[in-house]
Motif scaffolding. Structure first.
Motif, PDB file in Angstrom:
ATOM      1  N   MET A 145      -6.659   5.863   4.259  1.00  0.00           N
ATOM      2  CA  MET A 145      -5.767   6.628   3.403  1.00  0.00           C
ATOM      3  C   MET A 145      -5.169   5.736   2.317  1.00  0.00           C
ATOM      4  O   MET A 145      -5.051   6.138   1.154  1.00  0.00           O
ATOM      5  N   LEU A 146      -4.794   4.506   2.678  1.00  0.00           N
ATOM      6  CA  LEU A 146      -4.305   3.563   1.680  1.00  0.00           C
ATOM      7  C   LEU A 146      -5.363   3.277   0.626  1.00  0.00           C
ATOM      8  O   LEU A 146      -5.090   3.269  -0.581  1.00  0.00           O
ATOM      9  N   SER A 179      -6.104   5.824  -2.247  1.00  0.00           N
ATOM     10  CA  SER A 179      -5.232   5.741  -3.416  1.00  0.00           C
ATOM     11  C   SER A 179      -5.518   4.490  -4.229  1.00  0.00           C
ATOM     12  O   SER A 179      -5.631   4.536  -5.458  1.00  0.00           O
ATOM     13  N   PHE A 180      -5.647   3.352  -3.550  1.00  0.00           N
ATOM     14  CA  PHE A 180      -5.808   2.092  -4.272  1.00  0.00           C
ATOM     15  C   PHE A 180      -7.086   2.051  -5.104  1.00  0.00           C
ATOM     16  O   PHE A 180      -7.099   1.466  -6.192  1.00  0.00           O
ATOM     17  N   ALA A 211      -5.636  10.366  -7.123  1.00  0.00           N
ATOM     18  CA  ALA A 211      -5.140   9.839  -5.849  1.00  0.00           C
ATOM     19  C   ALA A 211      -4.370  10.905  -5.075  1.00  0.00           C
ATOM     20  O   ALA A 211      -4.399  10.925  -3.840  1.00  0.00           O
ATOM     21  N   TYR A 223       1.201   8.757   2.069  1.00  0.00           N
ATOM     22  CA  TYR A 223       0.072   9.361   2.762  1.00  0.00           C
ATOM     23  C   TYR A 223      -0.340   8.558   3.997  1.00  0.00           C
ATOM     24  O   TYR A 223      -0.686   9.113   5.047  1.00  0.00           O
ATOM     25  N   GLY A 224      -0.343   7.219   3.855  1.00  0.00           N
ATOM     26  CA  GLY A 224      -0.804   6.368   4.949  1.00  0.00           C
ATOM     27  C   GLY A 224       0.022   6.514   6.208  1.00  0.00           C
ATOM     28  O   GLY A 224      -0.505   6.454   7.322  1.00  0.00           O
ATOM     29  N   ALA A 257       0.251   5.789  -1.631  1.00  0.00           N
ATOM     30  CA  ALA A 257      -0.593   5.279  -0.548  1.00  0.00           C
ATOM     31  C   ALA A 257       0.207   5.116   0.739  1.00  0.00           C
ATOM     32  O   ALA A 257      -0.247   5.491   1.831  1.00  0.00           O
ATOM     33  N   SER A 270      -6.367  12.950  -2.510  1.00  0.00           N
ATOM     34  CA  SER A 270      -6.846  12.321  -1.283  1.00  0.00           C
ATOM     35  C   SER A 270      -6.108  12.780  -0.037  1.00  0.00           C
ATOM     36  O   SER A 270      -6.692  12.820   1.056  1.00  0.00           O
ATOM     37  N   THR A 287       1.504   4.792  -7.429  1.00  0.00           N
ATOM     38  CA  THR A 287       0.241   4.930  -6.700  1.00  0.00           C
ATOM     39  C   THR A 287       0.274   4.168  -5.375  1.00  0.00           C
ATOM     40  O   THR A 287      -0.090   4.734  -4.330  1.00  0.00           O
ATOM     41  N   PRO A 288       0.717   2.907  -5.334  1.00  0.00           N
ATOM     42  CA  PRO A 288       0.940   2.300  -4.012  1.00  0.00           C
ATOM     43  C   PRO A 288       1.978   3.048  -3.180  1.00  0.00           C
ATOM     44  O   PRO A 288       1.854   3.146  -1.955  1.00  0.00           O
TER      45      PRO A 288
END
Length: 449
Positions: free
Chosen positions: A52-53, A56-57, A125, A40-41, A37, A128, A33-34
């Motif tokens: 965007m981060l 997910s977080f 997530a 995507y970020g 992030a 997103s 998941t990070p």
């Protein structure tokens, strides 16, 4: 032995090795998941990187609590009509014994619950990425809670829960082609059809602001995916998980090469974004199929997925829907490809005796896979659109046009990803309303362009 009689020697015993293995796999899935992030970020413009981060977080927080309260029970409790589960002992994880084993396996219920929790976290997530630049953080948080409750938990029961209709039908989904990727990809399409396009879609350049972050995120996803896939056999005793591990690597490599080959022929260059996207497409496609095919089949699945997903990402410009980071093109298409190819490449010699068309199994397994693909796709798309519509009517889904143009990071989080002024570490938390310096804003806009 006579039916209904179980010998003590045949009763599963807690395995310290399998328990440790599954805890490690759970941690690997969590780090995805990070990783997502960062993936995507890096792909969004600089003024949207933090948002965007955070999209997910925040799933790590919201879904974890819902899973403990009722999500695990709804997904893996006793079956009710093939559609949803429910067991009182699983509510609040309060009625589970310390060494109580997951039925038929050698790992504790707690270990199974936390492993499946990590799947539940990353699935919303994934959505997103389709909504970059334009969704209120409070609306997104509410949507996650609703979608997990009314879509992910029931669909997980359909596919993986004992008594779930797809499970009983014989649908093969080793680690989440339908329950995770088609589910999330279809939901992404449903939401973007409700909330509309970004300001400047197809007019303004919307290039990734940090390709190194994209590559870092892709690397973390690739690494964590070994736990995601190999761990889904819930043990390490018979070699099936090892085959899945190998196929995960093989298919991902094939998909990356196929995407890059298409990109070179089509656009004249091998890009880092293409390499990262191709790898993710392969990971998506092998997720449902890798436990029932051979390594040669994994090459085929990965190559087909890499090619078709590379072709699919351009469809949004022709059809006019704004899937910001190609969640539909990669996760929906990749999940569909991987799930359906089981009907062709299943060997009948790995996780089950089900055979695909190329191994003399006829069209039966393909029909089962198609039924699950269609059901999950339609249900998730419609449900997500309805939920997004309701959230929009109650609190509004989108930020204002001015906030979107100026930057959603500042509007929603009172921060910026980078301090272009060189004056310090960004916006002070004690002055959240403070605007960024004009010079910083102008430099950020140049980076965006």
């Amino acid at each position: 032995m006579p039916p209904g009689i179980t010998l003590a020697a045949d009763t599963p015993q807690l395995s310290a090795a399998n328990t440790g293995f599954m805890l490690i796999c759970s941690a690997l899935v969590m780090i995805m998941t990070p990783g997502l992030a960062f993936f995507y970020g890096g792909m969004v413009r600089v003024k949207s990187a933090l948002n965007m981060l955070m999209m997910s977080f925040i799933s790590l927080g919201i879904v974890t609590i819902l899973w403990v309260l009722y999500g695990f029970s709804a997904a893996f409790g006793a079956d009710h009509g093939g559609l949803v589960g429910w067991s009182g002992d699983f509510v609040g994880l309060s009625g589970i014994g310390l060494t109580q084993l997951w039925d038929g396996y050698t790992i504790p219920v707690y270990v199974f619950a936390v492993f499946q929790l990590m799947f539940a976290i990353i699935t919303p997530a994934l959505i997103s990425g389709a909504l970059a630049d334009r969704v209120k953080f409070t609306a997104w948080s509410l949507f996650i809670a609703l979608w997990a409750t009314f879509v992910y938990f029931p669909v997980a029961h359909w596919v993986w829960g004992a008594g779930g209709w797809a499970f009983e039908l014989g649908v093969i989904d080793f680690a989440g082609g339908t329950a995770v990727h088609i589910n999330a990809g279809a939901a992404a399409l449903g939401v973007i059809l409700v909330i509309g396009k970004r300001v400047g879609f197809k007019k303004d350049p919307m290039r990734p602001h940090s390709l190194p972050l994209v590559m870092l995120g892709a690397g973390l996803l690739w690494f964590g995916w070994f736990g995601f896939n190999a761990g889904s056999w819930l043990g390490n005793d018979d070699g099936v998980g090892a085959v899945m591990f190998v196929n995960t690597q093989v298919a991902t490599a094939a998909a990356m090469l196929a995407w890059l080959g298409y990109e070179k022929l089509r656009h004249g260059a091998f890009t880092t974004l293409g390499a990262a996207s191709g790898a993710v497409a392969g990971l998506v496609a092998i997720t449902p199929s890798g436990g029932c095919i051979s390594p040669l089949g994994a090459i085929a699945v990965g190559a087909i997925a890499g090619l078709l997903c590379a072709m699919a990402v351009g469809v949004k410009y022709k059809l006019g829907y704004d899937d910001s980071l190609d969640v539909v093109g990669v996760h929906l298409v990749g999940g569909v490809v991987g799930s359906l190819l089981i009907g062709f490449f299943a060997t009948g010699g790995v996780q089950s005796d089900a055979k695909g068309l190329f191994y003399g199994g006829g069209l039966g397994q393909l029909g089962k896979q198609a039924a699950a693909v269609a059901a999950v796709l339609v249900y998730s798309l419609v449900a997500a659109a309805v939920l997004a519509f309701l959230v929009d009517k109650v609190i509004g889904m989108r930020v204002t046009e001015d906030d979107e143009v100026a930057g959603i990071d500042q509007a929603e989080h009172a921060e910026t990803a980078y301090d272009f002024s060189g004056a310090g570490g960004g916006t002070s938390p004690r002055t959240p309303a403070a605007a960024p310096p004009v010079v910083a804003h102008e430099k950020a806009r140049k980076v965006d362009a």
